[in-house]
Enzyme design. Structure first.
Site, mmCIF file in Angstrom:
data_model
loop_
_atom_site.group_PDB
_atom_site.id
_atom_site.type_symbol
_atom_site.label_atom_id
_atom_site.label_comp_id
_atom_site.label_asym_id
_atom_site.label_seq_id
_atom_site.Cartn_x
_atom_site.Cartn_y
_atom_site.Cartn_z
ATOM 1 N N ARG A 13 45.314 43.685 35.333
ATOM 2 C CA ARG A 13 44.420 43.617 36.486
ATOM 3 C C ARG A 13 44.904 44.573 37.580
ATOM 4 O O ARG A 13 44.099 45.247 38.225
ATOM 5 C CB ARG A 13 44.383 42.192 37.010
ATOM 6 C CG ARG A 13 43.365 41.952 38.098
ATOM 7 C CD ARG A 13 43.454 40.490 38.468
ATOM 8 N NE ARG A 13 42.555 40.103 39.520
ATOM 9 C CZ ARG A 13 42.776 40.311 40.798
ATOM 10 N NH1 ARG A 13 43.857 40.943 41.187
ATOM 11 N NH2 ARG A 13 41.912 39.880 41.691
ATOM 12 N N ASP A 59 32.324 38.147 33.688
ATOM 13 C CA ASP A 59 32.042 37.111 34.673
ATOM 14 C C ASP A 59 30.568 36.755 34.605
ATOM 15 O O ASP A 59 29.757 37.559 34.151
ATOM 16 C CB ASP A 59 32.409 37.583 36.084
ATOM 17 C CG ASP A 59 32.568 36.399 37.018
ATOM 18 O OD1 ASP A 59 33.627 35.757 36.984
ATOM 19 O OD2 ASP A 59 31.604 36.076 37.741
HETATM 20 O O1 CP3 Z 1 36.999 31.958 30.022
HETATM 21 C C1 CP3 Z 1 37.409 33.134 29.979
HETATM 22 O O2 CP3 Z 1 38.606 33.432 29.723
HETATM 23 C C2 CP3 Z 1 36.410 34.267 30.135
HETATM 24 C C3 CP3 Z 1 36.316 34.824 31.426
HETATM 25 C C4 CP3 Z 1 35.508 34.173 32.531
HETATM 26 C C5 CP3 Z 1 35.739 34.509 33.881
HETATM 27 N N1 CP3 Z 1 34.781 33.940 34.651
HETATM 28 C C6 CP3 Z 1 36.817 35.391 34.349
HETATM 29 C C7 CP3 Z 1 37.236 35.310 35.751
HETATM 30 C C8 CP3 Z 1 34.426 33.298 32.516
HETATM 31 C C9 CP3 Z 1 33.795 32.565 31.343
HETATM 32 C C10 CP3 Z 1 33.969 33.162 33.861
HETATM 33 C C11 CP3 Z 1 32.801 32.363 34.250
HETATM 34 C C12 CP3 Z 1 32.552 32.078 35.673
HETATM 35 N N2 CP3 Z 1 32.682 32.924 36.743
HETATM 36 C C13 CP3 Z 1 32.019 30.863 36.146
HETATM 37 C C14 CP3 Z 1 31.611 29.705 35.288
HETATM 38 C C15 CP3 Z 1 32.788 28.949 34.793
HETATM 39 C C16 CP3 Z 1 33.497 28.202 35.849
HETATM 40 O O3 CP3 Z 1 34.674 28.537 36.088
HETATM 41 O O4 CP3 Z 1 32.919 27.261 36.379
HETATM 42 C C17 CP3 Z 1 31.881 30.972 37.547
HETATM 43 C C18 CP3 Z 1 31.386 29.896 38.486
HETATM 44 C C19 CP3 Z 1 32.292 32.282 37.912
HETATM 45 C C20 CP3 Z 1 32.266 32.911 39.268
HETATM 46 C C21 CP3 Z 1 33.619 33.297 39.680
HETATM 47 N N3 CP3 Z 1 34.324 34.351 39.145
HETATM 48 C C22 CP3 Z 1 34.454 32.658 40.641
HETATM 49 C C23 CP3 Z 1 34.044 31.439 41.452
HETATM 50 C C24 CP3 Z 1 35.652 33.376 40.677
HETATM 51 C C25 CP3 Z 1 36.825 33.160 41.564
HETATM 52 C C26 CP3 Z 1 37.639 32.063 40.961
HETATM 53 C C27 CP3 Z 1 39.101 32.161 41.279
HETATM 54 O O5 CP3 Z 1 39.831 31.369 40.649
HETATM 55 O O6 CP3 Z 1 39.512 32.990 42.105
HETATM 56 C C28 CP3 Z 1 35.580 34.391 39.709
HETATM 57 C C29 CP3 Z 1 36.634 35.356 39.366
HETATM 58 C C30 CP3 Z 1 37.175 35.289 37.976
HETATM 59 N N4 CP3 Z 1 36.422 35.285 36.841
HETATM 60 C C31 CP3 Z 1 38.552 35.314 37.613
HETATM 61 C C32 CP3 Z 1 38.597 35.321 36.202
HETATM 62 C C33 CP3 Z 1 39.804 35.430 35.323
HETATM 63 C C34 CP3 Z 1 39.733 35.385 38.569
HETATM 64 C C35 CP3 Z 1 39.689 36.746 39.163
HETATM 65 C C36 CP3 Z 1 41.041 37.383 39.368
HETATM 66 O O7 CP3 Z 1 41.649 37.873 38.385
HETATM 67 O O8 CP3 Z 1 41.434 37.421 40.534
#
Ligand code: CP3
Length: 354
Positions: free
Chosen positions: A40, A77
């Site tokens: 990342r 995402d």
């Molecule tokens: O499951 C997996 O390994 C596949 C990857 C995946 C991500 N997001 C990577 C991610 C999947 C399936 C998602 C889905 C997702 N994204 C959802 C639905 C699932 C859930 O968690 O309820 C939602 C609501 C999102 C929107 C989203 N994306 C949010 C609210 C955030 C911030 C969350 C946080 O913990 O900061 C993200 C970012 C995100 N998507 C990260 C990851 C690994 C973290 C980003 C980072 O590396 O800083």
């Protein structure tokens, strides 16, 4: 197309016999892994990672190198669709997702179009094709999307929200406009998932993270109805194999029967319901995926093993269980605890499969 060396996940999602319960973990490629944080950093930011197929493929493979997981999940995402619709997705450091141009009135919503997945979302399809090549049949690849309702929460609120004030205001004041938005999203999600399947996704999951914020009547009208359209529109077979469809509404355990009525293959469960009870309620209609509390992984490996055994015993003998957490893994979890979890699920579950 290469044949699958480990098809436990696909078999369990279709309630077919397996030798042991398959396991994968929501957010299995994520910040709890130091190698993820390194990639990342190389990408600059989270969207840089998602939009670079080589790096997205690299992080998708990372958890599989560490643990004998039974599935890969596309690294991307759910907010790629609204981004492709022109809303301008960005991630403010430590604050989660944001949109530069949220859609908050009928005029903005009427102007939205259905994105062409091979065009503005081509980077996702390129990642799917690359991951399939890299996997070489080791385990199946899961594709995914957000539910229309969950995508709408971010698109209208402009980011994460606690009370969904603007969206729920629209739901009660101007339901026709919200239905228009959800209709465009259902069409977009269906074409996006079908493109992922055409590119190589072997199962698909719809994440309805915020459906649980709705009353029962509004859940049916504003969330489930649109997931039904997706279930009806998704390609259910590719390369001579069924492509299972999984629906996951967080906080939706009171609605499992109506969710199963959509004709999906499996339901994801959060940890607020006993999985054995859920199984009794849905009977043999769908498989169940879940449902250990992600916070269990903060405890010692011994406690993790104990809780994993409890979930397996609660589901009991027979087919139709995919082990997972009830929601995504937290960033501060020790990867060694994940290793203990995967090992225990594989070893302890054999007794439940004749
Ligand atoms: O499951 C997996 O390994 C596949 C990857 C995946 C991500 N997001 C990577 C991610 C999947 C399936 C998602 C889905 C997702 N994204 C959802 C639905 C699932 C859930 O968690 O309820 C939602 C609501 C999102 C929107 C989203 N994306 C949010 C609210 C955030 C911030 C969350 C946080 O913990 O900061 C993200 C970012 C995100 N998507 C990260 C990851 C690994 C973290 C980003 C980072 O590396 O800083």
């Amino acid at each position: 197309m290469n044949s699958l060396k480990n098809d436990r996940l696909l078999r369990a999602l279709l309630r077919q016999p397996v030798d042991r319960t398959p396991i994968w973990i929501m957010r299995q490629a994520g910040r709890y892994l130091p190698e993820y944080r390194a990639t990342r950093a190389k990408a600059g930011n989270f969207m840089g990672l998602c939009t670079n197929p080589e790096l997205a493929c690299e992080v998708t493979m990372q958890p599989l190198e560490r643990f004998p997981l039974d599935a890969a999940i596309l690294f991307s995402d759910i907010l790629t669709i609204p981004d492709a619709m022109g809303l301008g997705l960005y991630f403010a450091e430590g604050e989660g997702p944001r949109f530069e141009r949220p859609v908050q009135d009928a005029k903005a919503i009427k102007a939205l179009g259905v994105p062409d997945p091979e065009d503005s979302l081509g980077y996702v399809m390129d990642a799917v094709r690359l991951i399939r090549r890299e996997l070489d049949g080791r385990v199946p690849l899961i594709g995914f999307s957000g539910s229309p309702w969950t995508l709408a929460t971010y698109m209208v609120e402009g980011g994460s929200s606690k009370d969904f004030a603007l969206l729920k205001g629209m739901l009660f004041n101007d339901p026709a406009t919200l239905h228009h938005l959800l209709g465009v999203l259902a069409e977009s999600v269906t074409s996006y998932l079908n493109a992922q399947i055409a590119a190589g996704a072997q199962a698909v999951m719809v994440f309805d993270t915020w459906g649980g914020s709705l009353s029962p009547e509004n859940y049916r009208e504003f969330s489930l109805q649109y997931m039904q359209r997706i279930v009806d529109g998704v390609t259910r077979e590719a390369d001579g194999r069924k492509v299972p469809v999984v629906l996951f509404t967080k906080g939706g355990s009171q609605w499992l029967e109506t969710m199963a009525d959509t004709g999906c293959d499996a339901l994801g469960l959060d940890w607020t319901i006993n999985i054995g009870e859920a199984r009794q309620r849905v009977g043999s209609r769908v498989a169940l995926q879940g449902n250990m509390d992600p916070a269990v992984l903060y405890a010692s490996p011994e406690r993790v093993r104990e809780e994993a055994r409890r979930v397996l015993a609660s589901f009991g003998h027979g087919e139709g269980h995919v082990f997972n957490l009830g929601h995504g893994i937290h960033p501060k979890i020790n990867p060694e605890h994940v290793a203990a979890l995967v090992e225990t699920v594989h070893a302890d579950s054999q007794q439940y499969h004749a």
